[in-house]
Scaffold this motif. Sequence first.
Motif, PDB file in Angstrom:
ATOM      1  N   VAL A 153       0.300  -1.168  -0.433  1.00 45.24           N
ATOM      2  CA  VAL A 153       0.298  -0.213  -0.382  1.00 45.24           C
ATOM      3  C   VAL A 153       1.087   0.634  -0.072  1.00 45.24           C
ATOM      4  O   VAL A 153       1.096   2.024  -0.681  1.00 45.24           O
ATOM      5  CB  VAL A 153      -0.833  -0.037   1.233  1.00 45.24           C
ATOM      6  N   GLU A 211       2.520   1.601  -3.253  1.00 46.66           N
ATOM      7  CA  GLU A 211       1.926   2.024  -4.366  1.00 46.66           C
ATOM      8  C   GLU A 211       1.899   3.503  -4.067  1.00 46.66           C
ATOM      9  O   GLU A 211       1.120   4.821  -5.016  1.00 46.66           O
ATOM     10  CB  GLU A 211       0.931   1.636  -4.330  1.00 46.66           C
ATOM     11  N   LYS A 265       3.375   9.947 -15.793  1.00 47.19           N
ATOM     12  CA  LYS A 265       2.574   8.778 -16.638  1.00 47.19           C
ATOM     13  C   LYS A 265       3.701   7.685 -16.404  1.00 47.19           C
ATOM     14  O   LYS A 265       3.407   6.854 -16.187  1.00 47.19           O
ATOM     15  CB  LYS A 265       1.705   9.218 -18.501  1.00 47.19           C
ATOM     16  N   LEU A 308       3.482   4.360 -14.848  1.00 46.35           N
ATOM     17  CA  LEU A 308       3.361   3.197 -15.304  1.00 46.35           C
ATOM     18  C   LEU A 308       4.635   2.269 -15.785  1.00 46.35           C
ATOM     19  O   LEU A 308       4.272   0.721 -14.799  1.00 46.35           O
ATOM     20  CB  LEU A 308       3.501   3.084 -17.069  1.00 46.35           C
ATOM     21  N   ARG A 353       4.245   0.333 -12.067  1.00 48.79           N
ATOM     22  CA  ARG A 353       3.349  -0.601 -11.925  1.00 48.79           C
ATOM     23  C   ARG A 353       3.949  -2.179 -12.686  1.00 48.79           C
ATOM     24  O   ARG A 353       3.821  -2.784 -11.893  1.00 48.79           O
ATOM     25  CB  ARG A 353       2.538  -0.332 -13.268  1.00 48.79           C
ATOM     26  N   LEU A 362     -10.327  11.304 -10.983  1.00 48.89           N
ATOM     27  CA  LEU A 362      -8.797  10.949 -11.114  1.00 48.89           C
ATOM     28  C   LEU A 362      -8.484   9.864  -9.903  1.00 48.89           C
ATOM     29  O   LEU A 362      -9.103   9.062 -10.457  1.00 48.89           O
ATOM     30  CB  LEU A 362      -7.550  11.683 -10.675  1.00 48.89           C
ATOM     31  N   LEU A 364      -8.180   6.137 -10.892  1.00 49.31           N
ATOM     32  CA  LEU A 364      -7.846   5.250  -9.381  1.00 49.31           C
ATOM     33  C   LEU A 364      -7.789   3.872  -8.513  1.00 49.31           C
ATOM     34  O   LEU A 364      -7.485   3.066  -8.893  1.00 49.31           O
ATOM     35  CB  LEU A 364      -7.280   6.561  -8.815  1.00 49.31           C
ATOM     36  N   LEU A 373      -8.223   1.794 -11.876  1.00 47.50           N
ATOM     37  CA  LEU A 373      -6.973   0.943 -12.098  1.00 47.50           C
ATOM     38  C   LEU A 373      -6.615  -0.318 -10.437  1.00 47.50           C
ATOM     39  O   LEU A 373      -4.994  -0.275 -10.266  1.00 47.50           O
ATOM     40  CB  LEU A 373      -5.482   2.019 -11.959  1.00 47.50           C
ATOM     41  N   SER A 374      -7.699   0.379  -9.635  1.00 47.55           N
ATOM     42  CA  SER A 374      -7.093  -0.813  -8.374  1.00 47.55           C
ATOM     43  C   SER A 374      -5.830  -0.085  -7.403  1.00 47.55           C
ATOM     44  O   SER A 374      -5.811  -1.442  -7.148  1.00 47.55           O
ATOM     45  CB  SER A 374      -7.729  -2.228  -7.882  1.00 47.55           C
ATOM     46  N   LEU A 375      -5.680   1.021  -7.082  1.00 48.29           N
ATOM     47  CA  LEU A 375      -5.239   1.206  -6.529  1.00 48.29           C
ATOM     48  C   LEU A 375      -4.606   1.182  -5.280  1.00 48.29           C
ATOM     49  O   LEU A 375      -6.609   1.311  -4.729  1.00 48.29           O
ATOM     50  CB  LEU A 375      -4.660   2.861  -6.408  1.00 48.29           C
ATOM     51  N   PRO A 376      -3.928   0.830  -4.245  1.00 49.65           N
ATOM     52  CA  PRO A 376      -4.624   0.112  -2.705  1.00 49.65           C
ATOM     53  C   PRO A 376      -4.467   0.913  -2.335  1.00 49.65           C
ATOM     54  O   PRO A 376      -4.466   2.001  -2.029  1.00 49.65           O
ATOM     55  CB  PRO A 376      -2.498  -0.120  -2.312  1.00 49.65           C
ATOM     56  N   GLY A 377      -5.664   1.031  -1.146  1.00 44.46           N
ATOM     57  CA  GLY A 377      -6.004   2.349  -0.485  1.00 44.46           C
ATOM     58  C   GLY A 377      -7.547   2.527  -0.863  1.00 44.46           C
ATOM     59  O   GLY A 377      -8.534   2.856   0.267  1.00 44.46           O
ATOM     60  N   PHE A 431      -8.876  -2.287  -4.760  1.00 43.99           N
ATOM     61  CA  PHE A 431      -7.335  -3.246  -4.616  1.00 43.99           C
ATOM     62  C   PHE A 431      -8.193  -4.229  -3.883  1.00 43.99           C
ATOM     63  O   PHE A 431      -7.670  -5.668  -4.344  1.00 43.99           O
ATOM     64  CB  PHE A 431      -6.660  -2.134  -3.737  1.00 43.99           C
ATOM     65  N   ALA A 474      -3.656   0.356 -15.780  1.00 39.57           N
ATOM     66  CA  ALA A 474      -2.677   1.691 -14.995  1.00 39.57           C
ATOM     67  C   ALA A 474      -3.234   2.412 -16.451  1.00 39.57           C
ATOM     68  O   ALA A 474      -2.902   4.279 -16.924  1.00 39.57           O
ATOM     69  CB  ALA A 474      -1.667   1.349 -14.450  1.00 39.57           C
ATOM     70  N   LEU A 511      -4.150   6.463 -17.303  1.00 32.43           N
ATOM     71  CA  LEU A 511      -4.052   7.276 -17.150  1.00 32.43           C
ATOM     72  C   LEU A 511      -3.682   7.826 -18.674  1.00 32.43           C
ATOM     73  O   LEU A 511      -4.000   9.296 -18.574  1.00 32.43           O
ATOM     74  CB  LEU A 511      -2.537   7.016 -16.850  1.00 32.43           C
ATOM     75  N   TYR A 549      -6.790   9.667 -18.003  1.00 37.10           N
ATOM     76  CA  TYR A 549      -6.424  10.985 -17.673  1.00 37.10           C
ATOM     77  C   TYR A 549      -5.926  12.297 -18.326  1.00 37.10           C
ATOM     78  O   TYR A 549      -6.041  13.509 -18.740  1.00 37.10           O
ATOM     79  CB  TYR A 549      -5.892  10.947 -16.277  1.00 37.10           C
TER      80      TYR A 549
END
Lengths: 627, 552, 550, 99
Positions: A143, A146, A170, A174, A177, B410, B414, B417-421, B425, B454, B458, B461
């Motif tokens: 967590v 990221e 970006k 990426l 990622r 955004l 996010l 794109l399954s951002l942690p938090g 995710f 992602a 992105l 965006y």
Amino acid sequence: MENLIALLVAAPLVGAALLLCGGKRLDRTGHWIGTLLAVASFAVGVALFADMLGRSADHRAMHQYLFSWIPVGGFRADVAFQLDQLSMTFVLLITGVGSLIHIYSIGYMEHDERRRRFFGYLNLFLAAMLLLVLADNYLLLYVGWEGVGLASYLLIGFWQHKPSAATAAKKAFLVNRVGDMGLSIAIMLMFTTFGTFAFGPVLAATGATSEGKLTAIGLMLLLAACGKSAQVPLQSWLGDAMEGPTPVSALIHAATMVTAGVYLITRSGAVFNAAPDAQLAVVVVGAVTLLYGAIVGCAKDDIKKALAGSTMSQIGYMVLAAGLGPIGYAFAIMHLVTHGFFKAGLFLGAGSVMHGMNDEVDMRKYGGLRKYMPVTFLTFGLGYLAIIGFPGLSGFFSKDKIIEAAFAKGGTEGWILGGAALLGAAVTAFYMTRVMLMTFFGEKRWDPKETHPHESPKIMTVPMIVLAVGSVFAGGLFSINESFVTWLEPVTSFAHGHSPVSATTVTASTIVVLLLGVGTAWLMYGRKPVPALAPRGSLLTRAARRDLLQDDFNDLVFVRGGTHLTTTLVQLDRSLVDGAVNGTAASMGGLSSLLRRLQTGFVRSYAVQMLGGAAVLVAATLLMRGV
Amino acid sequence: MSFPLLTATAVVPAVGAIATAALPAAKRTAAKWLALLFSLITFALALVVAFRFDPGAGAPFQLTESHAWIRDFGVRYELGVDGIAVALIALTTLLIPFIILAGWHDADPLEEATPNRRWRPTQGFFALILAVEAMVVLSFEATDVFLFYIFFEAMLIPMYFLIGGFGDRAGRDGEEEAAGRRSYAAVKFLLYNLAGGLIMLAAVIGLYAVTADQLGTGTFSLQQIVEARTAGTLNIGTGTERLLFLGFFFAFAVKAPLWPLHTWLPGAMGESTSPVAVLITAVVDKVGTFAMLRFCLQLFPEASSWATPVILVLALISIVYGALLAVAQRDIKRLIAYASISHFGFIILGIFAMTSQGQGGATLYMVNHGISTAALMLVAGFLISRRGSRLIADYGGVQKVAPVLAGTFLIGGLATLSLPGLAPFVSEFLVLVGTFTRYPVIGIIATLGIVLAALYVLVLYQRTMTGPVKAEVTNMPDLRVRELVVVAPLIALLLFLGVYPKPLTDLVNPAVQHTLSVVDKKDPKPTVQVNAVPGEGRHGHAANDQDVEAAK
Amino acid sequence: MSSVASVHSLWTVAAGAPGKIPGPHIEYAQLSPTLIVLGAAVIGVLIEAFVPRAARYYSQLLLSLVALAAAFAAVIGLAAGGFGSSKAHIAAMGAIAVDGPALFLQGTILLVSLIAVFTFAERRLDPAAHGKRVDSFAAEAAAVPGGAAEQAAVKAGFTTTEVFPILLFAVGGMLVFPAANDLLTLFVALEVFSLPLYILCALARRQRLLSQEAAVKYFLLGAFSSAFLLFGVALLYGYAGTVTYAGIAEVVSDGAKQIDPALAGTMGNDALLLIGGALVLMGLLFKVGAVPFHMWTPDVYQGAPTPVTGFMAAATKVAAFGALLRLLYVVLPGLRWDWRPVLWGVAILTMLGGAVVAITQTDIKRLLAYSSIAHAGFILAGVIATSEDGVSSVLFYLGAYSFVTLGAFAVVTLVRDAGGEATQLSKWAGLGRRSPLVAAVFAVFLLAFAGIPLTSGFAGKFAVFKAAAQSGAGWLVVVGVISSAIAAFFYIRVIVLMFFNEPKADGPTVAVPSPLTTTAIAIGVTATLVLGLAPQYFLDLAGQAGVFVR
Amino acid sequence: MNPVYYLYLAALLFTIGAAGVLIRRNAIVVFMCIELMLNACNLAFVTFSRMHGNLDGQIIAFFTMVVAAAEVVVGLAIIVSIFRTRHTASVDDASLMKL
């Protein structure tokens, strides 16, 4: 006491929430709130540090359990913090340098109407970074991992109106990622192997696991580290990341975030120790990157890009050290800390220069700035001496130890690695001297009419001074009877390497190569004037300017190839997949209009069909019976 | 016989639909408020259901209701909810008010349109939304296969009118053109799903024939069939079971949608207004994946595990394929649609991984994807409504003129794109882990999805929000209060469920365990046994042990 | 088999000693529904003869309504009297069966006709000619369209009130058809209800040419097919030596045992049986409009006056399927393994053929015609089940379907432009915008046709498919669902047209009907929804009526 | 003589009738062919009746005639009316409705 740990993360997090949701009404006070909370976090860190020092070496690790995060079947992820010596070191570095850079930014971002948001992002970064180093399990670390990625994305692209900035942001996200893929796979592997991914049990259980599994995990972790720490092959984003405001480059892309990879490897030491192949991969990556970064650093005329190159190569050193195992971990971290000081200092210096040169970054348009901005010159100079490893300054101690350890790896490997490290040291000396000369010495190459170089305000210079002090003394402080090593030993364990060459020889040779590097640089840039326009330069130079064609490669393979792939897929989706469906429908229509023809409208044809039907009916019935 | 809570949860929106539709043409605003009111009442009821539901209790289904309905068909009006159903009902009823709010002006008659006393699009729009809600809720509650089937099919009709009848204003080529494309999309949606449904009908009838043949009286009651199975009184021949399974699965795969049956979704989502698009992907499609979990697996365990390999591969293809196509889209809504296809791939992957992480994750995924897509799609809708174009190329630098809009967009991205938090995710990672534990290779390939996600988010965006401000967007207003009211809670929810999903997992776990026990699958055990955890906090264990219990 | 005995005794006696013929024994009470209707028809004719023009319309209307209602009451009475179940038996010396299926179908036919009378009597739709309200039937059928005679008739405000008695005659025939218990009665009943229909087809006020053409086609083909049926009857008679169902069934079941060698050539000759059976079957399949005997359907449905079309589509199907069921279940059960595969083929052809060809139709009436063909296929699936379930499912389907059909055609009569009814599909564009209510109602009917859940169409479809599946005809069910998927396509097309297309400037208007048509449509909708939401009661009815008396 | 021959004759007549329906254009003639088919049926009935030694067949024949007569009434009415409107009795001209 350990219940304070959460506070470390909470303070900047609250700050971020306040500043990002607070709206316009916080525009005037926002930066103060942000800075205050960063400092607060630092204070807590110091308090905890004091408490930790008060205990005996093996009771220093603290743990704080907050709540069960994701419990599903055997899968248990907790939100829990673990603060041991390693984490502590990072906490102090992050909050300390972080606070300084907050303060610096107050001045640097003064004229930016979105300053509040900037501080919000900075706080967000601090929170994420602290979460990263405090997590007691890999998923929570993920967590933070990221989270810092997000913060860096937001900050690199802070000036979004510049397409270049947006693109760079970006790209950074990426590439990271890709690394994250590695981390998540590693976590999955751990879960399937150990049924958990908390540091404690996993690292404890490495002994009982097949080497193959550990190697896989190790390589995946390395992939993650490469992404975050801009190591070859995932280094391409760091150069572009310099699009962000300079304080960001200093904090995130020099001092803290980019070193997360080193943290990850050191933290997972137990895994790597048990997986030699993975370790080998690590050292190779480290060695390659430290040379790569150094070479790139030599060719760049953009001061920040040059420093970025140097960051890469310095982190290369750390990774190399971490890859060496118990003999290297401590030094990796030590170099990480000292590097945190001097590289941050250098970047802030660069920022201050740009600040005075209305945001000019091309060093060929600098020159002779030392008398216009003395403080900057002084602090930058000290940072410079530190990084090239001038005897007695931080860099000297930390880097020297790493080179020794590299040789200590033993065998041809040892020689190769050690040689690479030495060569790197020489090149470092060269390109840093180049930066120094082009910026502060020689005759001025800027037009006095437009640009009026001036020293930055106190609020910016003070942090620079503090960092400079750090970069001068930190290394020495740590090395007094190996205090730093002993401090970290309970976590990283430590083993004295037996280098084929004596320590003194190594030290001597480092100093020699250092002088070589500085000398060449002076011959090339100090003696004769620097052309305001970059000469065509040798093939290597040109390649180095383009990051050794890294981006061209990516562009060709991933961007072009990807676009081609997707476009063809779109075609297929329309023609093949959807075509099949529409085709069926169409054919139905065709069949229908075909069968309609039977309905001629002529009674007699109907009669014929009926008769035929009757005949068939009769025939069928008879056939059924076989009569 | 206590108060029929589940029935009420479905009846309220149904009544609301009728009431709204009944309002005269002039009372447009009243209709909107009425619809909103009813949707809120429904949500309240759903909350009551959630609280009355006890995850700990042994019975697989709770709050059950059962009345005779069509004896000759062996059909009973049987309702009941397990944790999964509760979660999804909560999601549905939660989203509807936002959908209504977001679509507040979507159905206002065009200014130049001649007033027509009879034609009442606005009333129709909101009535249809409520009608869909009622049917969706019922299909989540039904524990009788036939009952489920009825609403599964019937909900197509109001959906169809929503897609075909209402679309974004203007667009490049005139209203006529747009209307043409709309009705094409609507027809495609309907025929696709109807075909799926009819195939399923054959299977439903087959199921009846089998039960009637073996149990004496044909039945559609899920519980009865499952019990009969375990008791051994009912055993469907392998061949038959597989055919029936395929019949059911086909319908659900169309609805879900699973590659290569997905081609109706981009059109439907692209042409309809964004609230309706949300309704499709966040609510209606969930019925498909939900039904896989509840009916496919529990009715036909053997056949499910027989088909698993193929389905997993298809799901995998969906993930990568959907993401890649999303990257190439030029139309914001179609992009989100393809993203959804990719996400549904994840859900199905999780379901058929047959591990508690996989299925638990899949269930969470349904909820989280609902919320995140809603957030992203609705904001996109606000954006589109401002510029009157769905083409990404028509935007740029919005972030400068409308920072809040950009910010929410955004965050939605996010989440996608399954951002942690953020909530997604949790579910995505669970699905990945769950898959990985049993099928490592598939799990690894699936992680490609997170990179591609992602990429498309992105890129979207960057192209719309950043860069120099395009002339057309220079005086674009930022989010209005109504729009903020729609987006803010969703984002808050995303954050909360991302940080503290435990309530949801606790709700879902028992149901998942039950499903797995029916399918008779156990989580693979870790290869290395880790003994007592040294580093971990003492408080930790108390909390964790009961999870271990739950796992058993 | 008492009936057989009685018949035989009758003939032998007759042959033996003339003059001592006992009067045949007829259970008038049990035949009352038929008798009432036919009686009323005769009275209707007398009314035409003696009542002054002005009063005819109302008296005819009243008469028909009363008669049909009374007949329906009689059916209810019989059913309540247990003739549907326990007391079911064969009346009129073996000619007519009074049993569950018969009563159920008769009840359905009577209700349908009752509603049909409403639509027949509608006089508000067509613009008044010379200040006189006119219905959808020609002023003077004999007059040449557009000729002087016709204009005079129109001016004089003539109307063809004969339609009511003609309708009643047809109904009478239909009541007997499904109850007929010997082949002769079957044939006679067939003609009795066909001939009036031929005439009704020719009576359209607008588009006489089409109307007459429809009549000619229907007549010629109808006669042609009935000739085949008759030949089939002859062969069966030759096979069994009797035309009573029971008699034939007996011979079929225990082959040719106790028959004198003289008849060895014919009696129990399976060739005769099979060919004869096939031909009779064909006659009935023609009436239900099954492929390949369906060609008349689209043309006749399109040409005939819409109220007549509605009546035909609903009532004829009911009657014909009733007869078909009885024939297959009572006469030929022993031959199940011969005719089932054949009917399989026919059912599949019918379902697919109807659905596929309908896709490209451009006229709403033709479209509905083809849809009715497809539905005939679905019902055949139930017939094939050859189980009690099969029977009751078919009965239910017929009931459900006939109301939907009537309603749909009633709506069609409302949509008009200058040239009368606007049956061109293209003209229906945007109807939903102009008059949402009518469009919505029609949409309901279409959805019922398509078999969407919560409509009667779905319940019926499910019933027959279920029966078929349980009797092992699983693949038939699969074909069934596939063809319903195809069928869905064109129902949806109409809905799209009505709701999503912009209304055309010169589009048709929706006439405001009198209470007559309104009630007809209302009943249609209610039936559709009620049978969709709570079919159990009616399923029970059909279920109790599932047994044929032998 | 063997009654079966009568059956063959009946079958022949029926076939001729059917063929006529298919071949001839004139509605009247077509109609007459149908009548011929009916009469073929009658012949069959009578023959079978004879063979079986019961009278059912003959009775049926009478019924058939009555029905045929009724059919004629209706049929001619329709044919005549369409002839008066179109001035032709060819069944092929009546083909407005098709497809």
